[in-house]
Design an enzyme around this catalytic site. Sequence first.
Site, PDB file in Angstrom:
ATOM      1  N   LYS A  25       2.663   2.200   2.555  1.00 26.55           N
ATOM      2  CA  LYS A  25       2.591   2.774   3.904  1.00 26.55           C
ATOM      3  C   LYS A  25       3.637   2.094   4.790  1.00 26.55           C
ATOM      4  O   LYS A  25       3.886   0.897   4.666  1.00 26.55           O
ATOM      5  CB  LYS A  25       1.219   2.504   4.527  1.00 26.55           C
ATOM      6  CG  LYS A  25       0.100   3.427   4.073  1.00 26.55           C
ATOM      7  CD  LYS A  25      -1.137   3.178   4.952  1.00 26.55           C
ATOM      8  CE  LYS A  25      -2.019   4.406   5.005  1.00 26.55           C
ATOM      9  NZ  LYS A  25      -3.166   4.246   5.910  1.00 26.55           N
TER      10      LYS A  25
ATOM     11  N   LYS B 274       0.831  -1.215   0.000  1.00 29.75           N
ATOM     12  CA  LYS B 274       0.000   0.000   0.000  1.00 29.75           C
ATOM     13  C   LYS B 274       0.858   1.255   0.000  1.00 29.75           C
ATOM     14  O   LYS B 274       0.350   2.376  -0.029  1.00 29.75           O
ATOM     15  CB  LYS B 274      -0.916   0.024   1.226  1.00 29.75           C
ATOM     16  CG  LYS B 274      -1.989  -1.040   1.217  1.00 29.75           C
ATOM     17  CD  LYS B 274      -3.154  -0.774   2.163  1.00 29.75           C
ATOM     18  CE  LYS B 274      -2.834  -0.481   3.565  1.00 29.75           C
ATOM     19  NZ  LYS B 274      -4.037  -0.433   4.427  1.00 29.75           N
TER      20      LYS B 274
HETATM   21  N1  C2G Z   1     -10.565   6.996   8.970  1.00 30.84           N
HETATM   22  C1  C2G Z   1     -11.574   7.910   9.252  1.00 30.84           C
HETATM   23  N2  C2G Z   1     -11.254   9.167   9.623  1.00 30.84           N
HETATM   24  C2  C2G Z   1      -9.954   9.547   9.705  1.00 30.84           C
HETATM   25  C3  C2G Z   1      -8.928   8.632   9.426  1.00 30.84           C
HETATM   26  C4  C2G Z   1      -9.260   7.340   9.056  1.00 30.84           C
HETATM   27  O1  C2G Z   1     -12.775   7.580   9.178  1.00 30.84           O
HETATM   28  N3  C2G Z   1      -9.675  10.833  10.081  1.00 30.84           N
HETATM   29  C5  C2G Z   1     -10.960   5.646   8.562  1.00 30.84           C
HETATM   30  C6  C2G Z   1     -10.528   5.324   7.132  1.00 30.84           C
HETATM   31  O2  C2G Z   1     -11.461   5.862   6.211  1.00 30.84           O
HETATM   32  C7  C2G Z   1     -10.535   3.795   7.141  1.00 30.84           C
HETATM   33  C8  C2G Z   1     -10.134   3.472   8.593  1.00 30.84           C
HETATM   34  O3  C2G Z   1     -10.309   4.680   9.363  1.00 30.84           O
HETATM   35  O4  C2G Z   1     -11.855   3.305   6.891  1.00 30.84           O
HETATM   36  C9  C2G Z   1      -8.690   3.016   8.700  1.00 30.84           C
HETATM   37  O5  C2G Z   1      -7.876   4.031   8.123  1.00 30.84           O
HETATM   38  P1  C2G Z   1      -6.416   3.625   7.613  1.00 30.84           P
HETATM   39  O6  C2G Z   1      -5.703   2.891   8.686  1.00 30.84           O
HETATM   40  O7  C2G Z   1      -5.790   4.828   6.985  1.00 30.84           O
HETATM   41  O8  C2G Z   1      -6.798   2.573   6.486  1.00 30.84           O
HETATM   42  P2  C2G Z   1      -6.316   2.541   4.956  1.00 30.84           P
HETATM   43  O9  C2G Z   1      -4.840   2.675   4.870  1.00 30.84           O
HETATM   44  O10 C2G Z   1      -7.198   3.459   4.228  1.00 30.84           O
HETATM   45  O11 C2G Z   1      -6.609   1.007   4.588  1.00 30.84           O
HETATM   46  O12 C2G Z   1      -8.312  -2.572   2.032  1.00 30.84           O
HETATM   47  C10 C2G Z   1      -8.587  -1.320   2.623  1.00 30.84           C
HETATM   48  C11 C2G Z   1      -7.332  -0.680   3.166  1.00 30.84           C
HETATM   49  O13 C2G Z   1      -6.622  -1.578   4.012  1.00 30.84           O
HETATM   50  C12 C2G Z   1      -7.712   0.573   3.930  1.00 30.84           C
END
Ligand code: C2G
Length: 132
Positions: free
Chosen positions: A46, A44
């Site tokens: 990250k 990803k």
């Molecule tokens: N999130 C949120 N508000 C934020 C930050 C994050 O609602 N201020 C939500 C994201 O939209 C996501 C969840 O928290 O639904 C987890 O965020 P991340 O850890 O950044 O996930 P991500 O890297 O987007 O991974 O297959 C899907 C991916 O693994 C998603």
Amino acid sequence: MKKIITYGTFDLLHTGHINILRRAKEYGDYLVVAVSTDEFNAIKGKEAYYSYEQRKAILEAIRYVDEVIPEQNWDQKVDDVKKHNIDVFVMGDDWEGKFDYLKKYCDVIYFPRTVGISTTKIKDDLNKTKHG
Ligand code: C2G
């Protein structure tokens, strides 16, 4: 029992994560969180501060979370929905539309992201403090 699933890295846990986990749980009785492995995070693009094991342990301690499983690739969601008998798939709306293919298997809900907080912002703010 109505089962929900959501996916993410969940690094440096913050209220944006808590909000989506709390809202997801309101849609049923049992929340499964698929947390990205360190290897999948690399795919990803990250790099999490906390390891997969640490992020898993932190999520398992959250009252809304019933089970944590590894997210190892982009393609496991259909199998996960079937294997875990999932009724509702939930993601933040930064993913709006991206997982609509799951509508054949379960409900798909995108929640508004929590404004003003993100793991990246936390890291940037901490760096600013350190370097002025
Ligand atoms: N999130 C949120 N508000 C934020 C930050 C994050 O609602 N201020 C939500 C994201 O939209 C996501 C969840 O928290 O639904 C987890 O965020 P991340 O850890 O950044 O996930 P991500 O890297 O987007 O991974 O297959 C899907 C991916 O693994 C998603």
